[in-house]
Scaffold this motif. Structure first.
Motif, PDB file in Angstrom:
ATOM      1  N   ASP A  42       0.809  -1.202   0.000  1.00  0.00           N
ATOM      2  CA  ASP A  42       0.000   0.000   0.000  1.00  0.00           C
ATOM      3  C   ASP A  42       0.847   1.259   0.000  1.00  0.00           C
ATOM      4  O   ASP A  42       0.633   2.194  -0.759  1.00  0.00           O
ATOM      5  N   SER A  43       1.853   1.275   0.890  1.00  0.00           N
ATOM      6  CA  SER A  43       2.651   2.492   1.006  1.00  0.00           C
ATOM      7  C   SER A  43       3.449   2.720  -0.274  1.00  0.00           C
ATOM      8  O   SER A  43       3.585   3.846  -0.753  1.00  0.00           O
ATOM      9  N   LYS A  44       3.959   1.638  -0.848  1.00  0.00           N
ATOM     10  CA  LYS A  44       4.708   1.797  -2.092  1.00  0.00           C
ATOM     11  C   LYS A  44       3.804   2.340  -3.190  1.00  0.00           C
ATOM     12  O   LYS A  44       4.222   3.165  -4.015  1.00  0.00           O
ATOM     13  N   ARG A  45       2.574   1.833  -3.167  1.00  0.00           N
ATOM     14  CA  ARG A  45       1.660   2.278  -4.214  1.00  0.00           C
ATOM     15  C   ARG A  45       1.463   3.775  -4.137  1.00  0.00           C
ATOM     16  O   ARG A  45       1.486   4.468  -5.150  1.00  0.00           O
ATOM     17  N   ASN A  46       1.208   4.250  -2.919  1.00  0.00           N
ATOM     18  CA  ASN A  46       0.997   5.689  -2.774  1.00  0.00           C
ATOM     19  C   ASN A  46       2.212   6.460  -3.242  1.00  0.00           C
ATOM     20  O   ASN A  46       2.109   7.454  -3.967  1.00  0.00           O
ATOM     21  N   LEU A  47       3.375   5.957  -2.824  1.00  0.00           N
ATOM     22  CA  LEU A  47       4.615   6.633  -3.202  1.00  0.00           C
ATOM     23  C   LEU A  47       4.744   6.726  -4.717  1.00  0.00           C
ATOM     24  O   LEU A  47       4.978   7.800  -5.280  1.00  0.00           O
ATOM     25  N   PHE A  48       4.553   5.592  -5.352  1.00  0.00           N
ATOM     26  CA  PHE A  48       4.713   5.560  -6.797  1.00  0.00           C
ATOM     27  C   PHE A  48       3.691   6.427  -7.502  1.00  0.00           C
ATOM     28  O   PHE A  48       4.000   7.089  -8.499  1.00  0.00           O
ATOM     29  N   HIS A  49       2.477   6.370  -6.993  1.00  0.00           N
ATOM     30  CA  HIS A  49       1.418   7.127  -7.652  1.00  0.00           C
ATOM     31  C   HIS A  49       1.811   8.597  -7.754  1.00  0.00           C
ATOM     32  O   HIS A  49       1.757   9.205  -8.828  1.00  0.00           O
ATOM     33  N   ASN A  50       2.212   9.143  -6.634  1.00  0.00           N
ATOM     34  CA  ASN A  50       2.573  10.557  -6.660  1.00  0.00           C
ATOM     35  C   ASN A  50       3.756  10.808  -7.571  1.00  0.00           C
ATOM     36  O   ASN A  50       3.770  11.739  -8.368  1.00  0.00           O
ATOM     37  N   THR A  51       4.778   9.938  -7.442  1.00  0.00           N
ATOM     38  CA  THR A  51       5.994  10.134  -8.234  1.00  0.00           C
ATOM     39  C   THR A  51       5.689  10.093  -9.726  1.00  0.00           C
ATOM     40  O   THR A  51       6.063  10.992 -10.479  1.00  0.00           O
ATOM     41  N   VAL A  52       4.985   9.029 -10.129  1.00  0.00           N
ATOM     42  CA  VAL A  52       4.758   8.848 -11.564  1.00  0.00           C
ATOM     43  C   VAL A  52       3.936   9.998 -12.148  1.00  0.00           C
ATOM     44  O   VAL A  52       4.233  10.520 -13.215  1.00  0.00           O
ATOM     45  N   VAL A  53       2.885  10.344 -11.426  1.00  0.00           N
ATOM     46  CA  VAL A  53       2.048  11.422 -11.956  1.00  0.00           C
ATOM     47  C   VAL A  53       2.844  12.706 -12.086  1.00  0.00           C
ATOM     48  O   VAL A  53       2.732  13.459 -13.056  1.00  0.00           O
ATOM     49  N   ARG A  54       3.710  12.942 -11.103  1.00  0.00           N
ATOM     50  CA  ARG A  54       4.534  14.148 -11.178  1.00  0.00           C
ATOM     51  C   ARG A  54       5.438  14.101 -12.412  1.00  0.00           C
ATOM     52  O   ARG A  54       5.577  15.073 -13.141  1.00  0.00           O
ATOM     53  N   PHE A  55       6.024  12.918 -12.626  1.00  0.00           N
ATOM     54  CA  PHE A  55       6.900  12.780 -13.790  1.00  0.00           C
ATOM     55  C   PHE A  55       6.145  13.055 -15.081  1.00  0.00           C
ATOM     56  O   PHE A  55       6.613  13.746 -15.975  1.00  0.00           O
ATOM     57  N   ILE A  56       4.974  12.452 -15.164  1.00  0.00           N
ATOM     58  CA  ILE A  56       4.224  12.591 -16.417  1.00  0.00           C
ATOM     59  C   ILE A  56       3.834  14.042 -16.637  1.00  0.00           C
ATOM     60  O   ILE A  56       3.969  14.583 -17.739  1.00  0.00           O
TER      61      ILE A  56
END
Lengths: 568, 201
Positions: A42-56
């Motif tokens: 769960d925590s990784k998912r949240n982390l990735f979600h924010n990161t990826v969206v920011r990148f995009i």
């Protein structure tokens, strides 16, 4: 003898105790490990979600790919990243980017490798993921899976290919057409649903396949899909098949006419009028609908006669056409009434249950004192047998359940929730003196997640306020329905409908027991598929979807409905 | 097939048996699938009397199904239904309450006749109880592996404890009710005993 058995029993006890201890420890450990794993995910998912969206959003995602690739090496991280990408893909804005990311980050190749695996479940799961990832590049790898031995794989592949929607995909499916239907668990209905997903662009391919094939099953399937796609190109092809000797094909061709021809100029509608006399109710129904859609004036007289037809579907065909000239139909109807000798309705088939089986009177054998010993031995063996049976059942259940749970992950039930091919279901709720729970149960039944269903509540002559509570809660009003008791039941006192909930019908009848009420509900049910629910039970929202999905993918043909001329 | 059979009090099992029999007879392909997902939540009886009625009704329905379709028993023409399923219901589900209740009587009798020793009897009893606990625990474990509907540790503990305690009292009560049902049946009482629902959840 007993002395000899004692140590054996001792050992048995010890081993059973060990099993119990093992199970308990296993359960506890599993909970702990899973719990922590889930939290990490769960925590990784949240982390990735924010990161990826920011990148995009920053437009820099492809530059930052190296970072993401590093993350994608560990199992938990990979899963988290995958889930995140799926979430992002669902959002229309990021769809293309997410798809490219799937490829660049190696997810696609990972699952393509899994296609060569041994286990059916692994392969099926991989195919499903590739479909969801929208990886059109995998089409060539997926199409050969249509040749697999296992029908399950073929089914998942068709679904995945339909999500991809590429030319290669549709061609791959059509080329293998007649064989697919025979060998796989997918019925025509399910396959039609998936082909429809490809959209009007593939009409040409479908028509070519239609001309090329000989198999009536394939022809009717393709015509069904063309009917739903509503492509005008299909009309000439449909006309050619109107005279086909196979009834099923002709019916489907008629369906194409019904949905597509009204928009086409220069169509010969008189030919369709001839079909109103056809012996099969399906043909009549489609012809009536086609003429109705076209608002064909010449046909009004004939169409009014249909209001007296034996089959419910035919009578109903016109009702669904909005704004049909009401007055002319009425005149036609009255004219037709005068012509008929007398209204006759075909009495439904009635199969009486065979006679009352009298149980053989079995006397209880009483053991004499001397036989007590024999009984002890018997108990020993009997007990052994029973427990062996239970253990076998347990093992089988374990295997079956594990497989089932894995399969759910790539199951098709949510694909069906918005498909017009999903069959309608009638939910029957027999109720006797249930005033406490009935409103809750009915409310839960009405809020089921399913495209077409009706709820039939059968009040089995309750002596309490069951009916009153229903009337109050749902604003019920009396209505007279044409009711054919195909199965004989106790006398029906009345029907009620609800203005707020058009798919709710309440039937009030004399007391007859639960089976009787169910039979009554089945009589009224408009669908050949019904689901019986107790009045004190609450269904989960997905219940019908879960129940219907495996049925649609089964090799056995569909249920005969009261009007459908089923096999003898 | 004439719809649900009005004579049987547990019409759901009856319907499935009827369906299988019908299609096997006609030799037509059919499939009856069991969806193991938990999708329906129902109320249970609130007190002992009602529970007794419910259990008696279930056992009565089982007996009715077996007796009405006894032509299926041990009949190879009905495949798995005739050779495995129905015999299972007859021998294991129907017979076991009799064996159990009778067993209690005979065991006491055997005591007084000095046929068996107390020690042996106790050992056997312990084995039986522990095996019952094992099966219940395995059931809970199965649920853990799959649907995970009981996330709290407290709930899990409760489930396991009940698995233990059911062997001392509840099991025996159940067997008693089932024997009662059989006795009722053979004395001619074959109706549905009405179970009262409670007004509150």
């Amino acid at each position: 003898m007993h002395e000899a058995l004692r140590p054996i029993i001792g050992w048995l006890i010890a081993s059973v105790l060990t099993f119990i201890a093992v199970l308990l420890i296993f359960t506890a450990l599993r909970r702990l490990i899973h719990g922590s794993r889930y939290k990490r995910l769960d925590s990784k998912r949240n982390l990735f979600h924010n990161t990826v969206v920011r990148f995009i959003d920053s437009g820099q995602v492809f530059n930052k790919l190296k970072d993401l690739r590093r993350h994608a090496r560990y199992e938990v991280d990979r899963l988290a990243l995958e889930d995140v990408l799926f979430q992002i893909e669902a959002d229309g804005r990021y769809r293309e980017t997410a798809r490219k990311l799937f490829v660049e980050l190696g997810f696609v190749s990972h699952y393509e490798r899994m296609l060569k695996g041994e286990s059916t479940i692994t392969r099926a799961s991989a195919i499903d993921k590739l479909g969801r990832m929208g990886s059109t590049g995998s089409t060539e790898k997926l199409v050969p899976m249509l040749e697999a031995r296992e029908p399950e794989i073929i089914g998942v592949t068709v679904r995945a290919l339909s999500k991809l929607g590429s030319r290669g995909a549709i061609r791959g499916i059509l080329e293998r057409m007649p064989r697919l239907l025979d060998r796989s668990l997918i019925t025509e209905k399910a396959l039609a649903a998936f082909l429809v997903k490809f959209g009007p662009t593939v009409a040409r391919d479908l028509i070519n396949c239609l001309e090329a094939t000989d198999s009536p099953r394939t022809k009717s399937l393709l015509l069904e899909v063309l009917a739903q796609i509503r492509s005008a190109e299909a009309v000439p092809a449909a006309l050619r098949h109107l005279g086909d000797e196979n009834t099923e094909v002709m019916v489907k061709a008629m369906k194409v006419v019904e949905t597509t021809a009204p928009g086409v100029d220069g169509f010969d509608w008189d030919r369709i009028m001839e079909r109103l006399e056809h012996p099969s109710w399906v043909v009549k129904m489609h012809a009536a609908r086609a003429l109705g859609n076209k608002r064909y004036e010449k046909a009004i007289g004939e169409l009014s006669m249909l209001l007296l037809d034996e089959c419910w579907h035919v009578r109903n065909a016109l009702r669904q056409i909005p704004g049909y000239p009401g007055v002319d139909v009425l005149h036609g109807f009255l004219r037709a009434l005068r012509k008929l000798p007398g209204a006759g309705d075909g009495a439904g088939d009635k199969e009486t249950a065979t006679g009352h089986a009298r149980g053989r009177r079995q006397g209880m054998i009483s053991f004499l004192v001397a036989l007590a010993v024999g009984f002890n031995v018997f108990v020993g063996f009997y007990y052994g047998l029973v427990n062996v049976v239970y253990s076998v059942l347990l093992a089988l259940a374990l295997v079956a359940i594990l497989k089932h749970v894995k399969r759910i992950k790539y199951s098709s039930r949510y694909d069906f929730s918005s498909s017009p091919e999903t069959p309608p279901v009638s939910v029957v709720i027999p109720a006797y003196n249930e005033e406490g729970d009935i409103v809750e149960s009915v409310k839960s039944a009405l809020s089921l997640n399913y495209p077409y269903f009706e709820v039939i509540v059968v009040n089995d002559g309750s002596s309490d306020g069951t009916l009153r509570r229903l009337v109050d809660s749902f604003g019920l009003r009396r209505i007279d329905l044409v009711y054919r008791d195909v199965i004989k039941t106790e006398k029906v006192r009345g029907f009620h409908y609800s203005v707020d909930f058009p798919n709710l019908i309440v039937v009030d009848k004399e007391r007859g027991g639960k089976s009787d009420s169910l039979n009554c509900g089945v009589n009224i049910a408009r669908s050949p598929y019904f689901c019986s629910v107790d009045a004190d039970s609450v269904l989960e929202r997905d219940s019908l979807l879960r129940l219907v999905a495996p049925m649609l993918e089964s090799t056995v043909s569909r249920a005969p409905s009261p009007c459908f001329p089923g096999p003898p | 097939m004439g719809g649900y059979s009005r004579k049987n009090v547990s019409e759901d099992m009856e319907l499935v048996v009827k369906l299988r029999k019908h299609f096997k007879k006609k030799k037509r392909p059919y499939k009856i699938k069991f969806i193991s997902d938990p999708i329906c939540w129902t109320e249970v009886p609130e007190n002992l009397r009602m529970l007794g009625r419910q259990r008696r009704r279930w056992h009565l329905g089982l007996m009715q199904s077996i007796i009405q379709h006894r032509s299926v028993l041990f009949n190879p023409a009905y495949g798995k239904l005739g050779l495995i399923v129905m015999p299972y219901y007859l021998l294991v589900e129907m017979l076991s309450p009799f064996v159990e209740v009778f067993g209690y009587i005979v065991v006491v009798m055997s005591f007084f006749l000095h046929i068996i020793s107390a020690e042996f009897f106790l050992l056997f009893l312990v084995l039986a109880v522990f095996y019952g606990i094992f099966l219940s625990t395995a059931g809970v474990f199965l649920e853990e592996l799959t649907y995970k509907r009981y996330p709290k540790w407290g709930h899990l503990a409760k489930l396991l404890l009940f698995g233990i305690f059911e062997n001392f009292g509840y099991r025996q009560l159940n067997s008693f009710w089932r024997v009662q049902a059989a006795a009722n049946y053979f004395m001619g009482k074959r109706q549905w005993e009405y179970v009262m629902r409670s007004k509150n959840h």
